[in-house]
Design a protein around this motif. Structure first.
Motif, PDB file in Angstrom:
ATOM      1  N   CYS A  27       0.763  -1.134   0.023  1.00  0.00           N
ATOM      2  CA  CYS A  27      -0.108   0.029   0.080  1.00  0.00           C
ATOM      3  C   CYS A  27       0.901   1.403  -0.087  1.00  0.00           C
ATOM      4  N   LEU A  28       2.318   1.115   0.376  1.00  0.00           N
ATOM      5  CA  LEU A  28       2.918   2.249   0.674  1.00  0.00           C
ATOM      6  C   LEU A  28       3.884   2.682  -0.562  1.00  0.00           C
ATOM      7  N   ARG A  29       3.546   2.038  -1.655  1.00  0.00           N
ATOM      8  CA  ARG A  29       4.039   2.359  -3.071  1.00  0.00           C
ATOM      9  C   ARG A  29       3.504   3.746  -3.465  1.00  0.00           C
ATOM     10  N   THR A  30       2.388   3.894  -2.963  1.00  0.00           N
ATOM     11  CA  THR A  30       1.879   5.472  -2.786  1.00  0.00           C
ATOM     12  C   THR A  30       2.081   5.996  -1.521  1.00  0.00           C
ATOM     13  N   GLU A  31       2.503   7.362  -1.484  1.00  0.00           N
ATOM     14  CA  GLU A  31       2.446   7.704  -0.203  1.00  0.00           C
ATOM     15  C   GLU A  31       1.326   8.112   0.550  1.00  0.00           C
ATOM     16  N   ARG A  32       1.172   7.880   1.808  1.00  0.00           N
ATOM     17  CA  ARG A  32      -0.040   7.926   2.784  1.00  0.00           C
ATOM     18  C   ARG A  32       0.111   8.193   4.127  1.00  0.00           C
ATOM     19  N   TYR A  33      -0.732   8.643   4.799  1.00  0.00           N
ATOM     20  CA  TYR A  33      -0.473   9.007   6.226  1.00  0.00           C
ATOM     21  C   TYR A  33      -1.165   7.719   6.879  1.00  0.00           C
ATOM     22  N   GLY A  34      -1.173   7.546   8.321  1.00  0.00           N
ATOM     23  CA  GLY A  34      -1.842   6.521   8.904  1.00  0.00           C
ATOM     24  C   GLY A  34      -3.220   6.236   8.810  1.00  0.00           C
ATOM     25  N   TYR A  35      -4.076   7.326   8.744  1.00  0.00           N
ATOM     26  CA  TYR A  35      -5.373   7.177   8.590  1.00  0.00           C
ATOM     27  C   TYR A  35      -5.639   6.587   7.217  1.00  0.00           C
ATOM     28  N   THR A  36      -5.369   7.245   6.223  1.00  0.00           N
ATOM     29  CA  THR A  36      -5.735   6.889   4.949  1.00  0.00           C
ATOM     30  C   THR A  36      -5.207   5.482   4.624  1.00  0.00           C
ATOM     31  N   LEU A  37      -3.845   4.933   4.921  1.00  0.00           N
ATOM     32  CA  LEU A  37      -3.309   3.659   5.066  1.00  0.00           C
ATOM     33  C   LEU A  37      -4.220   2.439   5.563  1.00  0.00           C
ATOM     34  N   ARG A  38      -4.880   3.076   6.781  1.00  0.00           N
ATOM     35  CA  ARG A  38      -5.743   2.198   7.506  1.00  0.00           C
ATOM     36  C   ARG A  38      -6.916   1.963   6.678  1.00  0.00           C
ATOM     37  N   GLN A  39      -7.387   2.925   6.105  1.00  0.00           N
ATOM     38  CA  GLN A  39      -8.739   3.001   5.114  1.00  0.00           C
ATOM     39  C   GLN A  39      -8.505   2.260   3.802  1.00  0.00           C
ATOM     40  N   ALA A  40      -7.499   2.313   3.187  1.00  0.00           N
ATOM     41  CA  ALA A  40      -7.010   1.534   2.028  1.00  0.00           C
ATOM     42  C   ALA A  40      -6.981   0.074   2.387  1.00  0.00           C
ATOM     43  N   LEU A  41      -6.463  -0.199   3.473  1.00  0.00           N
ATOM     44  CA  LEU A  41      -6.208  -1.620   3.762  1.00  0.00           C
ATOM     45  C   LEU A  41      -7.754  -2.379   4.055  1.00  0.00           C
ATOM     46  N   ALA A  42      -8.541  -1.591   5.006  1.00  0.00           N
ATOM     47  CA  ALA A  42      -9.926  -1.919   5.363  1.00  0.00           C
ATOM     48  C   ALA A  42     -10.714  -2.145   4.170  1.00  0.00           C
ATOM     49  N   ALA A  43     -10.402  -1.254   3.153  1.00  0.00           N
ATOM     50  CA  ALA A  43     -11.294  -1.256   1.810  1.00  0.00           C
ATOM     51  C   ALA A  43     -10.975  -2.538   1.026  1.00  0.00           C
ATOM     52  N   ASP A  44      -9.721  -3.084   1.202  1.00  0.00           N
ATOM     53  CA  ASP A  44      -9.363  -4.445   0.609  1.00  0.00           C
ATOM     54  C   ASP A  44      -9.615  -5.607   1.690  1.00  0.00           C
ATOM     55  N   GLY A  45     -10.153  -5.285   2.770  1.00  0.00           N
ATOM     56  CA  GLY A  45     -10.665  -6.657   3.701  1.00  0.00           C
ATOM     57  C   GLY A  45      -9.517  -6.811   4.609  1.00  0.00           C
ATOM     58  N   LEU A  46      -8.569  -5.920   4.919  1.00  0.00           N
ATOM     59  CA  LEU A  46      -7.616  -6.163   6.074  1.00  0.00           C
ATOM     60  C   LEU A  46      -7.800  -4.968   6.948  1.00  0.00           C
ATOM     61  N   GLU A  47      -8.757  -5.263   8.061  1.00  0.00           N
ATOM     62  CA  GLU A  47      -8.834  -4.255   9.146  1.00  0.00           C
ATOM     63  C   GLU A  47      -7.387  -4.414  10.062  1.00  0.00           C
ATOM     64  N   ILE A  48      -7.062  -3.108  10.472  1.00  0.00           N
ATOM     65  CA  ILE A  48      -5.834  -3.188  11.274  1.00  0.00           C
ATOM     66  C   ILE A  48      -5.969  -1.950  12.254  1.00  0.00           C
ATOM     67  N   GLU A  49      -5.800  -2.216  13.729  1.00  0.00           N
ATOM     68  CA  GLU A  49      -6.013  -1.383  14.533  1.00  0.00           C
ATOM     69  C   GLU A  49      -4.818  -0.421  14.707  1.00  0.00           C
ATOM     70  N   GLU A  50      -5.063   0.881  15.121  1.00  0.00           N
ATOM     71  CA  GLU A  50      -4.012   1.804  15.368  1.00  0.00           C
ATOM     72  C   GLU A  50      -2.915   1.415  16.133  1.00  0.00           C
ATOM     73  N   SER A  51      -3.207   0.697  17.131  1.00  0.00           N
ATOM     74  CA  SER A  51      -2.119   0.275  18.243  1.00  0.00           C
ATOM     75  C   SER A  51      -1.113  -1.002  17.441  1.00  0.00           C
TER      76      SER A  51
END
Length: 109
Positions: A27-51
């Protein structure tokens, strides 16, 4: 026969741990900050907690796989992450390894 729920959860987390590293790098082939990274992962079915995510990002950065930069956006400071050149090479190799393992598991399962 029923599966021990605690044992299943432990094994599920173990299986997920390695997969999350690969997913975050991809996902970080494209620059992102934490929140948008979490959203991108979740959109593809991989939920991840901030912690889980932020310690992982710090570890990957300390290993030289990510570059980060603080920037102000929408009147808030945000830390943006992107793959370093070493991170690009690592993603390439890990993705190849993943494809090989996945092909083998598909045959076995």
């Amino acid at each position: 026969m029923t599966v021990d729920v605690e044992l299943f959860e432990s094994m599920r987390l173990e299986l997920r741990r390695g997969s999350l590293v690969l997913a975050v790098l991809a996902c970080l082939r494209t620059e992102r900050y934490g929140y948008t990274l979490r959203q991108a992962l979740a959109a593809d079915g991989l939920e991840i907690e901030e912690s889980t995510l932020y310690p992982l990002l710090r570890r990957l950065e300390s290993q030289g796989l990510l570059l980060s930069e603080w920037r102000e956006e929408e009147k808030r400071k945000k830390r943006f992450y992107v793959l370093s050149p070493m991170g690009v090479a690592m993603l390439d190799q890990l993705a190849g390894e993943w494809r090989g393992i996945n092909a083998s598991l598909d045959k076995i399962l």
